[in-house]
Design a protein around this motif. Structure first.
Motif, PDB file in Angstrom:
ATOM      1  N   THR A 200      16.013   0.551   6.965  1.00 34.26           N
ATOM      2  CA  THR A 200      17.087  -0.285   6.427  1.00 34.26           C
ATOM      3  C   THR A 200      17.563  -1.284   7.479  1.00 34.26           C
ATOM      4  O   THR A 200      17.748  -2.478   7.182  1.00 34.26           O
ATOM      5  N   VAL A 201      17.740  -0.787   8.710  1.00 34.52           N
ATOM      6  CA  VAL A 201      18.157  -1.681   9.802  1.00 34.52           C
ATOM      7  C   VAL A 201      17.108  -2.778   9.987  1.00 34.52           C
ATOM      8  O   VAL A 201      17.445  -3.977  10.106  1.00 34.52           O
ATOM      9  N   ALA A 202      15.832  -2.381   9.975  1.00 29.55           N
ATOM     10  CA  ALA A 202      14.736  -3.346  10.183  1.00 29.55           C
ATOM     11  C   ALA A 202      14.745  -4.437   9.114  1.00 29.55           C
ATOM     12  O   ALA A 202      14.452  -5.608   9.393  1.00 29.55           O
ATOM     13  N   SER A 203      15.119  -4.031   7.895  1.00 27.75           N
ATOM     14  CA  SER A 203      15.069  -5.002   6.795  1.00 27.75           C
ATOM     15  C   SER A 203      16.076  -6.146   6.979  1.00 27.75           C
ATOM     16  O   SER A 203      15.972  -7.184   6.333  1.00 27.75           O
ATOM     17  N   PHE A 204      17.061  -5.927   7.863  1.00 31.04           N
ATOM     18  CA  PHE A 204      18.003  -7.013   8.155  1.00 31.04           C
ATOM     19  C   PHE A 204      17.372  -8.057   9.078  1.00 31.04           C
ATOM     20  O   PHE A 204      17.844  -9.168   9.193  1.00 31.04           O
ATOM     21  N   PHE A 205      16.321  -7.659   9.797  1.00 33.12           N
ATOM     22  CA  PHE A 205      15.711  -8.553  10.776  1.00 33.12           C
ATOM     23  C   PHE A 205      14.433  -9.217  10.273  1.00 33.12           C
ATOM     24  O   PHE A 205      14.058 -10.290  10.718  1.00 33.12           O
ATOM     25  N   VAL A 206      13.730  -8.497   9.402  1.00 37.75           N
ATOM     26  CA  VAL A 206      12.434  -9.008   8.975  1.00 37.75           C
ATOM     27  C   VAL A 206      12.158  -8.560   7.533  1.00 37.75           C
ATOM     28  O   VAL A 206      12.502  -7.437   7.164  1.00 37.75           O
ATOM     29  N   PRO A 207      11.574  -9.441   6.699  1.00 40.79           N
ATOM     30  CA  PRO A 207      11.252  -8.994   5.335  1.00 40.79           C
ATOM     31  C   PRO A 207      10.115  -7.965   5.385  1.00 40.79           C
ATOM     32  O   PRO A 207       9.112  -8.182   6.064  1.00 40.79           O
ATOM     33  N   LEU A 208      10.347  -6.817   4.723  1.00 40.30           N
ATOM     34  CA  LEU A 208       9.342  -5.753   4.798  1.00 40.30           C
ATOM     35  C   LEU A 208       8.430  -5.807   3.584  1.00 40.30           C
ATOM     36  O   LEU A 208       8.874  -5.715   2.450  1.00 40.30           O
ATOM     37  N   ASN A 209       7.125  -5.991   3.852  1.00 40.58           N
ATOM     38  CA  ASN A 209       6.146  -5.971   2.765  1.00 40.58           C
ATOM     39  C   ASN A 209       5.325  -4.706   2.897  1.00 40.58           C
ATOM     40  O   ASN A 209       4.835  -4.390   3.972  1.00 40.58           O
ATOM     41  N   VAL A 210       5.227  -3.981   1.817  1.00 36.33           N
ATOM     42  CA  VAL A 210       4.455  -2.732   1.855  1.00 36.33           C
ATOM     43  C   VAL A 210       3.099  -2.957   1.203  1.00 36.33           C
ATOM     44  O   VAL A 210       3.014  -3.471   0.090  1.00 36.33           O
ATOM     45  N   GLN A 211       2.040  -2.601   1.923  1.00 36.46           N
ATOM     46  CA  GLN A 211       0.680  -2.764   1.382  1.00 36.46           C
ATOM     47  C   GLN A 211       0.206  -1.493   0.677  1.00 36.46           C
ATOM     48  O   GLN A 211      -0.509  -1.556  -0.294  1.00 36.46           O
ATOM     49  N   ASN A 212       0.593  -0.322   1.244  1.00 37.73           N
ATOM     50  CA  ASN A 212       0.067   0.923   0.696  1.00 37.73           C
ATOM     51  C   ASN A 212       1.113   2.037   0.862  1.00 37.73           C
ATOM     52  O   ASN A 212       1.269   2.600   1.947  1.00 37.73           O
ATOM     53  N   TYR A 213       1.827   2.329  -0.235  1.00 34.80           N
ATOM     54  CA  TYR A 213       2.879   3.353  -0.176  1.00 34.80           C
ATOM     55  C   TYR A 213       2.331   4.729   0.198  1.00 34.80           C
ATOM     56  O   TYR A 213       2.953   5.490   0.915  1.00 34.80           O
ATOM     57  N   TRP A 214       1.164   5.048  -0.344  1.00 32.39           N
ATOM     58  CA  TRP A 214       0.571   6.369  -0.097  1.00 32.39           C
ATOM     59  C   TRP A 214       0.297   6.588   1.387  1.00 32.39           C
ATOM     60  O   TRP A 214       0.535   7.649   1.937  1.00 32.39           O
ATOM     61  N   MET A 215      -0.215   5.509   2.008  1.00 27.28           N
ATOM     62  CA  MET A 215      -0.543   5.613   3.434  1.00 27.28           C
ATOM     63  C   MET A 215       0.740   5.835   4.250  1.00 27.28           C
ATOM     64  O   MET A 215       0.757   6.641   5.182  1.00 27.28           O
ATOM     65  N   ILE A 216       1.776   5.100   3.857  1.00 27.20           N
ATOM     66  CA  ILE A 216       3.063   5.250   4.559  1.00 27.20           C
ATOM     67  C   ILE A 216       3.581   6.681   4.407  1.00 27.20           C
ATOM     68  O   ILE A 216       3.927   7.354   5.392  1.00 27.20           O
ATOM     69  N   ALA A 217       3.608   7.169   3.167  1.00 20.54           N
ATOM     70  CA  ALA A 217       4.154   8.507   2.899  1.00 20.54           C
ATOM     71  C   ALA A 217       3.360   9.585   3.639  1.00 20.54           C
ATOM     72  O   ALA A 217       3.926  10.465   4.290  1.00 20.54           O
ATOM     73  N   LEU A 218       2.040   9.476   3.542  1.00 20.46           N
ATOM     74  CA  LEU A 218       1.176  10.493   4.151  1.00 20.46           C
ATOM     75  C   LEU A 218       1.318  10.492   5.674  1.00 20.46           C
ATOM     76  O   LEU A 218       1.440  11.550   6.305  1.00 20.46           O
ATOM     77  N   THR A 219       1.310   9.309   6.269  1.00 20.26           N
ATOM     78  CA  THR A 219       1.382   9.222   7.735  1.00 20.26           C
ATOM     79  C   THR A 219       2.731   9.722   8.238  1.00 20.26           C
ATOM     80  O   THR A 219       2.786  10.490   9.206  1.00 20.26           O
ATOM     81  N   VAL A 220       3.794   9.283   7.599  1.00 22.36           N
ATOM     82  CA  VAL A 220       5.116   9.671   8.096  1.00 22.36           C
ATOM     83  C   VAL A 220       5.328  11.178   7.931  1.00 22.36           C
ATOM     84  O   VAL A 220       5.883  11.846   8.814  1.00 22.36           O
ATOM     85  N   LEU A 221       4.857  11.726   6.828  1.00 24.89           N
ATOM     86  CA  LEU A 221       5.034  13.156   6.580  1.00 24.89           C
ATOM     87  C   LEU A 221       4.233  13.998   7.578  1.00 24.89           C
ATOM     88  O   LEU A 221       4.738  14.960   8.163  1.00 24.89           O
TER      89      LEU A 221
END
Lengths: 310, 257
Positions: free
Chosen positions: B127-148
């Motif tokens: 959320t903090v980052a979104s104030f500085f730069v527009p966040l574009n997500v290419q692959n939600y699954w990759m994000i979820a899997l990696t972070v988990l």
């Protein structure tokens, strides 16, 4: 006869070579109120630690209500409620969180845990403090909190390791009443204590452990019957000069107080007769020493003399 | 019956862990937000604007996934390390040891708490980052899997650290001397393709490279490591640390005499 606890040949040698238990055997009947006594470092807490699976044993077997510690650990744990010697709860959690969480570890649902928490915290006078962090409680309250915590899963065997240490006499007596009540309701209790009066008041059977060995395991009644001398303190009208009695050992504490050691076989009549003949008037009398304390010290010393080389 | 007990015990440990980090939110949730804001301002806006593009995107956009991952790693690790060590230190770990809670449940409960904090911090930092730069997500699954998988891995690593720790110093040694250098050298602020080939090879020994790049792949579709390799490495490390934590707790290392 169902046994709440059955210990055979239990040994514990700690890293570094300290032999805390040298093969003890101990049976406690279901429904009993059992005292395990011994001097500091005798092996009481090690024994309790092994039963509660906090300490790994070196050899021997432990069964709780027939369940074997080695092969049926989960069943053994469900049967036991432990009140340890040291405060071992999270000081930052509230009273209610501590007891409800403990119940949860035993698989009790949160709704049932809250019901039981209300019941036991009320019985132990802690319900008003349920939202206080544990660190804000007095020493006596912390002791009661540990008892409440140990009861939330309604164990069949409650083990208390010096539960009244540092607790004032009034509170100690209310805790005794509570323990007597739950014992009457069917909970078997094993208690270690330094207050021998406590063991004498509460327990039906007693084991004395010293240097990792059981040196006495019997009923409280038969142990106390071994006592053949009792000490009494007599308050007299002021005595001029010194006083002596011919048939008993006595010590004059001041001009109106004496202590007399009276053999059970003799009785007190002879003491009173002799004092009356000498013209002394007895104003009051009380039993001086804790009877169990005398026996305890005697047994431990006797055990050590027998073991130590000449 | 046994499963009901373990489920209730797991729920209890997890709730207790979440209550703990929420109770001390000023220590657990606010610092990552402040630190990351500083990173975004200094490295992103001030210095980043002079660096230009990296991996085909602005420098700020390039470092955001790495910075989020850095917060996830630190939060997951320190949550479990400090909570489990405190339980050892105050001896309230005995509450669990005397109860019929399985080793698996204890691990799952503590790791679940660490993962919950890490994910909450990830949301805050994103959320903090979104104030500085527009966040574009290419692959939600990759994000979820990696972070988990990353949060789970470092929560387990924190548990292993706490098992061995004897003093509070012992739970800060690994984060200071191992975790921080590995994170900074893990491609958070640069693409390893910028390094000489020798250092590129050395960097591949650093597991954090795989996590940061896997996560970056999910956000901006740019990675120095093939996504499948990143996930595979994470799965292997998770399996190793789970095995280690299970073995240590089962034999009672640091918790039973």
């Amino acid at each position: 006869m169902t046994l709440a606890l059955e210990i055979n040949g239990l040994q514990k040698t700690y890293k570094g070579g300290l032999e805390a238990l040298k093969g003890i055997d101990l049976n406690v009947e279901a429904g009993d109120f059992y005292a395990l006594l011994g001097p500091n470092g005798a092996g009481k807490s090690t024994t309790i630690g092994i039963i509660a699976s906090l300490v790994n044993k070196s050899a021997g077997s432990v069964k709780v209500f027939g369940y074997d510690l080695d092969t049926q650990l989960a069943e053994v744990k469900k049967c036991i409620g432990l009140v340890p010697q040291e405060f071992n709860f999270n000081q930052f959690e509230t009273v209610l969180q501590i007891v409800v969480n403990q119940a949860g570890y035993y698989g009790v649902s949160r709704s049932l845990a809250h019901e039981r928490a209300e019941k036991y915290l009320n019985q132990l006078g802690l319900w008003e403090k349920r939202n206080s962090p544990a660190r804000a409680l007095s020493g006596g309250m912390k002791r009661r909190l540990m008892i409440a915590r140990a009861l939330l899963h309604e164990p069949k065997l409650l083990i208390l390791d010096e539960p009244t240490a540092g607790v004032d006499i009034e509170l100690r007596r209310s805790m005794w009443d509570f323990l007597k009540r739950i014992n009457k309701e069917g909970v078997s209790i094993i208690l270690t204590t330094h207050y021998l009066e406590e063991a004498e008041m509460l327990c039906r059977h007693i084991g004395i452990i010293d240097k990792g060995q059981i040196i006495e395991n019997t009923s409280m009644k038969s142990l106390l019957s071994k006592l053949n001398v009792e000490t009494f303190v007599l308050d007299l009208e002021p005595v001029q000069g010194s006083l002596s009695l011919s048939h008993v050992t006595m010590r004059q504490l001041d001009d109106h107080t004496i202590e007399v050691d009276v053999p059970k076989s003799m009785g007190l009549n002879q003491v009173f007769t002799e004092l009356t003949e000498q013209g002394h008037k007895v104003l009051s009398m009380r039993n001086k020493a804790n009877r169990l304390e005398e026996l305890f010290v005697g047994l431990v010393e006797q055990g050590r003399l027998q073991k130590e080389p000449a | 019956m046994g499963n009901v007990i373990q489920f209730n015990a797991l729920k209890t440990i997890w709730i207790k862990e979440c209550t703990r980090f929420l109770r001390i939110w000023i220590q657990t949730l606010v610092p990552p937000a402040i630190t990351m804001t500083l990173y975004f301002v200094i490295f992103g806006s001030l210095i980043g604007s002079r660096i230009g593009e990296m991996g085909g995107v602005s420098y700020m956009e390039f470092i955001v996934p790495g910075l989020i991952m850095m917060s996830v790693i630190t939060s997951a690790y320190s949550n479990v390390a400090s909570s489990f060590f405190s339980a050892k230190f105050q001896r309230n770990i005995e509450e669990m040891l005397v109860a019929p809670v399985s080793t698996f449940t204890i691990i799952l409960g503590y790791v679940g708490g660490g993962v919950a904090r890490a994910l909450l911090v990830a949301v805050i930092v994103t959320t903090v980052a979104s104030f500085f730069v527009p966040l574009n997500v290419q692959n939600y699954w990759m994000i979820a899997l990696t972070v988990l998988l990353t949060a789970t891995l470092f929560a387990m690593a924190g548990l292993v650290n706490a098992v061995f720790a004897k003093t509070f110093d012992d739970i800060s040694i690994i984060p200071t001397f191992v975790l921080t250098p590995l994170t900074y050298l893990g491609g958070v602020f640069y693409s390893i393709s910028l390094l000489p080939s020798f250092w590129q090879t050395v960097s591949q020994v650093n597991p954090i490279i795989y996590m940061v790049n896997g996560f970056r792949e999910g956000f901006i579709g740019v990675s120095d490591i093939p996504p499948v390799t990143a996930i595979a490495v994470l799965v292997v490390f998770n399996a190793v640390f789970f095995g280690l934590a299970w073995w240590l707790l089962n034999r009672g290392t640091g918790i039973r005499s």
